[in-house]
Design an enzyme around this catalytic site. Structure first.
Site, PDB file in Angstrom:
ATOM      1  N   ASP A 137       0.868  -1.189   0.000  1.00 10.13           N
ATOM      2  CA  ASP A 137       0.000   0.000   0.000  1.00 10.13           C
ATOM      3  C   ASP A 137       0.900   1.232   0.000  1.00 10.13           C
ATOM      4  O   ASP A 137       2.065   1.171   0.402  1.00 10.13           O
ATOM      5  CB  ASP A 137      -0.904   0.017   1.241  1.00 10.13           C
ATOM      6  CG  ASP A 137      -2.173   0.850   1.030  1.00 10.13           C
ATOM      7  OD1 ASP A 137      -3.258   0.259   0.901  1.00 10.13           O
ATOM      8  OD2 ASP A 137      -2.077   2.102   0.994  1.00 10.13           O
ATOM      9  N   ASN A 161      -5.480  -4.646  -6.429  1.00 12.92           N
ATOM     10  CA  ASN A 161      -6.719  -4.041  -5.935  1.00 12.92           C
ATOM     11  C   ASN A 161      -6.612  -2.558  -5.592  1.00 12.92           C
ATOM     12  O   ASN A 161      -7.624  -1.872  -5.492  1.00 12.92           O
ATOM     13  CB  ASN A 161      -7.125  -4.865  -4.701  1.00 12.92           C
ATOM     14  CG  ASN A 161      -8.093  -4.161  -3.810  1.00 12.92           C
ATOM     15  OD1 ASN A 161      -9.279  -4.104  -4.119  1.00 12.92           O
ATOM     16  ND2 ASN A 161      -7.609  -3.602  -2.708  1.00 12.92           N
ATOM     17  N   TYR A 175     -12.856   7.243 -13.929  1.00 16.89           N
ATOM     18  CA  TYR A 175     -12.935   6.010 -13.126  1.00 16.89           C
ATOM     19  C   TYR A 175     -13.452   4.858 -13.994  1.00 16.89           C
ATOM     20  O   TYR A 175     -12.875   3.761 -13.980  1.00 16.89           O
ATOM     21  CB  TYR A 175     -13.846   6.252 -11.913  1.00 16.89           C
ATOM     22  CG  TYR A 175     -13.875   5.114 -10.920  1.00 16.89           C
ATOM     23  CD1 TYR A 175     -12.818   4.916 -10.030  1.00 16.89           C
ATOM     24  CD2 TYR A 175     -14.951   4.235 -10.857  1.00 16.89           C
ATOM     25  CE1 TYR A 175     -12.842   3.869  -9.109  1.00 16.89           C
ATOM     26  CE2 TYR A 175     -14.986   3.192  -9.942  1.00 16.89           C
ATOM     27  CZ  TYR A 175     -13.935   3.013  -9.067  1.00 16.89           C
ATOM     28  OH  TYR A 175     -13.958   1.975  -8.159  1.00 16.89           O
ATOM     29  N   LYS A 224     -11.604   1.366 -15.015  1.00 21.87           N
ATOM     30  CA  LYS A 224     -12.133   0.061 -14.596  1.00 21.87           C
ATOM     31  C   LYS A 224     -12.567  -0.805 -15.795  1.00 21.87           C
ATOM     32  O   LYS A 224     -12.397  -2.017 -15.765  1.00 21.87           O
ATOM     33  CB  LYS A 224     -13.281   0.257 -13.605  1.00 21.87           C
ATOM     34  CG  LYS A 224     -12.836   0.879 -12.273  1.00 21.87           C
ATOM     35  CD  LYS A 224     -11.790   0.014 -11.560  1.00 21.87           C
ATOM     36  CE  LYS A 224     -11.498   0.501 -10.146  1.00 21.87           C
ATOM     37  NZ  LYS A 224     -10.510  -0.367  -9.455  1.00 21.87           N
TER      38      LYS A 224
HETATM   39  P1  NAD Z   1     -10.015   2.190   0.193  1.00 22.93           P
HETATM   40  O1  NAD Z   1      -9.805   3.622  -0.105  1.00 22.93           O
HETATM   41  O2  NAD Z   1     -10.574   1.789   1.515  1.00 22.93           O
HETATM   42  O3  NAD Z   1      -8.679   1.361  -0.059  1.00 22.93           O
HETATM   43  C1  NAD Z   1      -7.835   1.598  -1.166  1.00 22.93           C
HETATM   44  C2  NAD Z   1      -6.401   1.410  -0.734  1.00 22.93           C
HETATM   45  O4  NAD Z   1      -5.566   1.608  -1.884  1.00 22.93           O
HETATM   46  C3  NAD Z   1      -5.964   2.415   0.336  1.00 22.93           C
HETATM   47  O5  NAD Z   1      -5.351   1.753   1.426  1.00 22.93           O
HETATM   48  C4  NAD Z   1      -4.982   3.313  -0.407  1.00 22.93           C
HETATM   49  O6  NAD Z   1      -3.943   3.824   0.419  1.00 22.93           O
HETATM   50  C5  NAD Z   1      -4.437   2.371  -1.466  1.00 22.93           C
HETATM   51  N1  NAD Z   1      -3.849   3.101  -2.581  1.00 22.93           N
HETATM   52  C6  NAD Z   1      -4.369   4.171  -3.237  1.00 22.93           C
HETATM   53  N2  NAD Z   1      -3.509   4.616  -4.162  1.00 22.93           N
HETATM   54  C7  NAD Z   1      -2.421   3.807  -4.100  1.00 22.93           C
HETATM   55  C8  NAD Z   1      -1.181   3.764  -4.797  1.00 22.93           C
HETATM   56  N3  NAD Z   1      -0.898   4.649  -5.757  1.00 22.93           N
HETATM   57  N4  NAD Z   1      -0.289   2.802  -4.471  1.00 22.93           N
HETATM   58  C9  NAD Z   1      -0.564   1.910  -3.502  1.00 22.93           C
HETATM   59  N5  NAD Z   1      -1.702   1.910  -2.799  1.00 22.93           N
HETATM   60  C10 NAD Z   1      -2.626   2.842  -3.093  1.00 22.93           C
HETATM   61  O7  NAD Z   1     -10.988   1.663  -0.968  1.00 22.93           O
HETATM   62  P2  NAD Z   1     -11.657   0.239  -1.270  1.00 22.93           P
HETATM   63  O8  NAD Z   1     -13.100   0.490  -1.366  1.00 22.93           O
HETATM   64  O9  NAD Z   1     -11.136  -0.819  -0.395  1.00 22.93           O
HETATM   65  O10 NAD Z   1     -11.119   0.035  -2.768  1.00 22.93           O
HETATM   66  C11 NAD Z   1     -10.351  -1.059  -3.191  1.00 22.93           C
HETATM   67  C12 NAD Z   1     -10.572  -1.255  -4.668  1.00 22.93           C
HETATM   68  O11 NAD Z   1     -11.940  -1.599  -4.890  1.00 22.93           O
HETATM   69  C13 NAD Z   1     -10.309  -0.036  -5.538  1.00 22.93           C
HETATM   70  O12 NAD Z   1      -9.670  -0.439  -6.733  1.00 22.93           O
HETATM   71  C14 NAD Z   1     -11.702   0.483  -5.834  1.00 22.93           C
HETATM   72  O13 NAD Z   1     -11.728   1.231  -7.019  1.00 22.93           O
HETATM   73  C15 NAD Z   1     -12.465  -0.798  -5.929  1.00 22.93           C
HETATM   74  N6  NAD Z   1     -13.907  -0.704  -5.756  1.00 22.93           N
HETATM   75  C16 NAD Z   1     -14.445  -0.266  -4.588  1.00 22.93           C
HETATM   76  C17 NAD Z   1     -15.817  -0.211  -4.454  1.00 22.93           C
HETATM   77  C18 NAD Z   1     -16.486   0.256  -3.191  1.00 22.93           C
HETATM   78  O14 NAD Z   1     -17.708   0.450  -3.216  1.00 22.93           O
HETATM   79  N7  NAD Z   1     -15.801   0.419  -2.087  1.00 22.93           N
HETATM   80  C19 NAD Z   1     -16.641  -0.599  -5.523  1.00 22.93           C
HETATM   81  C20 NAD Z   1     -16.052  -1.053  -6.692  1.00 22.93           C
HETATM   82  C21 NAD Z   1     -14.680  -1.104  -6.796  1.00 22.93           C
END
Ligand code: NAD
Length: 252
Positions: free
Chosen positions: A37, A90, A156, A160
């Protein structure tokens, strides 16, 4: 012994939300886990949660847009744990709601780099390792926004849809070599990302939940369970798939 005893899993975005829940689930199932991360604080919290039950975790602070950083993290994984069986690519960021014509170019580039280029970079190095190790399983986090368009989310969505596409391309390219690649397309999952999106108010959450046939948001653990299944032998014939997990939101 757990289902993943003796296996090695690599998880990006492991400092929060879906990535953290998946790193914990892999470790609980017996895997040695590399947690990557950009947030050192997030990684420390994840590691503490894994170490609390005696799980094995290696934390590597790294920006996933760095090819060098990702390669070093994967090399360290192999050097520390002796291989690489599963990868969950992820890490991702959201974009503020905005029409395509009003999106700032720097924001466009950053969203595409963090959400899409990183998945290319991760897979590029992971596939090399898996080819020499006799196979493996990769799951990439796409989104509901990686199969359906959403107004105000063109950067976004572009990132995706791209993740969905390159997951399928890589699946086809390596299906005969024991490497399976799938995209995971979550709906609304209750993480920090959604808290930022809703402004973390009851009203904002209620507005999102109102669109949910199940009447609630998904839990990060529910995505983690699916990732573990997709990486397991039970899913041995599943590759090139974009799996939507959204509580029925896009069913009809
Ligand atoms: P979150 O913000 O809780 O976690 C994302 C993590 O990615 C964070 O810990 C952040 O520090 C890390 N991160 C961001 N940029 C980074 C980088 N450049 N290098 C390394 N780490 C990095 O969000 P989440 O909801 O757990 O999202 C995880 C994935 O799921 C993402 O790809 C998001 O687009 C996708 N997603 C989330 C949802 C939702 O509803 N939460 C829905 C569809 C897709």
């Amino acid at each position: 012994a757990g289902t993943y005893t003796g296996k090695v899993a690599f998880v990006t975005g492991a400092g929060s939300g879906i990535g953290r829940a998946t790193a914990i689930a892999f470790a609980k199932a017996g895997a040695s886990v590399t947690a990557v991360d950009i947030s050192e604080k997030g990684l420390q919290e994840t590691a503490a949660l894994i170490e609390a039950f005696g799980g094995r975790v290696l934390t590597i602070p790294c920006d996933v847009t760095s090819s060098k950083g990702i390669k070093a993290a994967l090399d360290k994984t192999v050097a520390t744990f002796g291989g690489l069986d599963c990868a969950f690519n992820n890490a991702g960021i959201e974009q503020p709601v905005n029409k395509l014509k009003d999106i700032d170019e720097d924001l466009w580039d950053r969203v595409l780099a963090v959400n899409l280029k990183s998945v290319y970079l991760c897979m590029k190095h992971q596939i090399d390792i898996m080819l020499t190790n006799g196979g493996g399983a990769i799951v990439n986090t796409s989104s509901g926004a990686g199969v359906l368009a959403i107004q105000g989310q063109s950067a976004y969505c572009a990132s995706k849809y791209g993740v969905t596409a390159i997951s399928k391309c890589a699946a086809l390219e390596h299906a005969s070599q024991g490497i399976r690649v799938n995209a995971l397309c979550p709906g609304i999952i209750d993480t920090d990302m959604i808290s930022r999106f809703t402004g973390d108010t009851e009203q904002g959450r209620a507005r999102v939940i109102a669109q949910e046939p199940i009447g609630r948001m998904g839990r990060p653990e529910e995505i983690a369970n699916t990732v573990l299944w997709l990486c397991s032998e039970q899913a041995g014939f599943v590759t090139g798939h974009a799996m939507v997990i959204d509580g029925g939101q896009t069913a009809g």
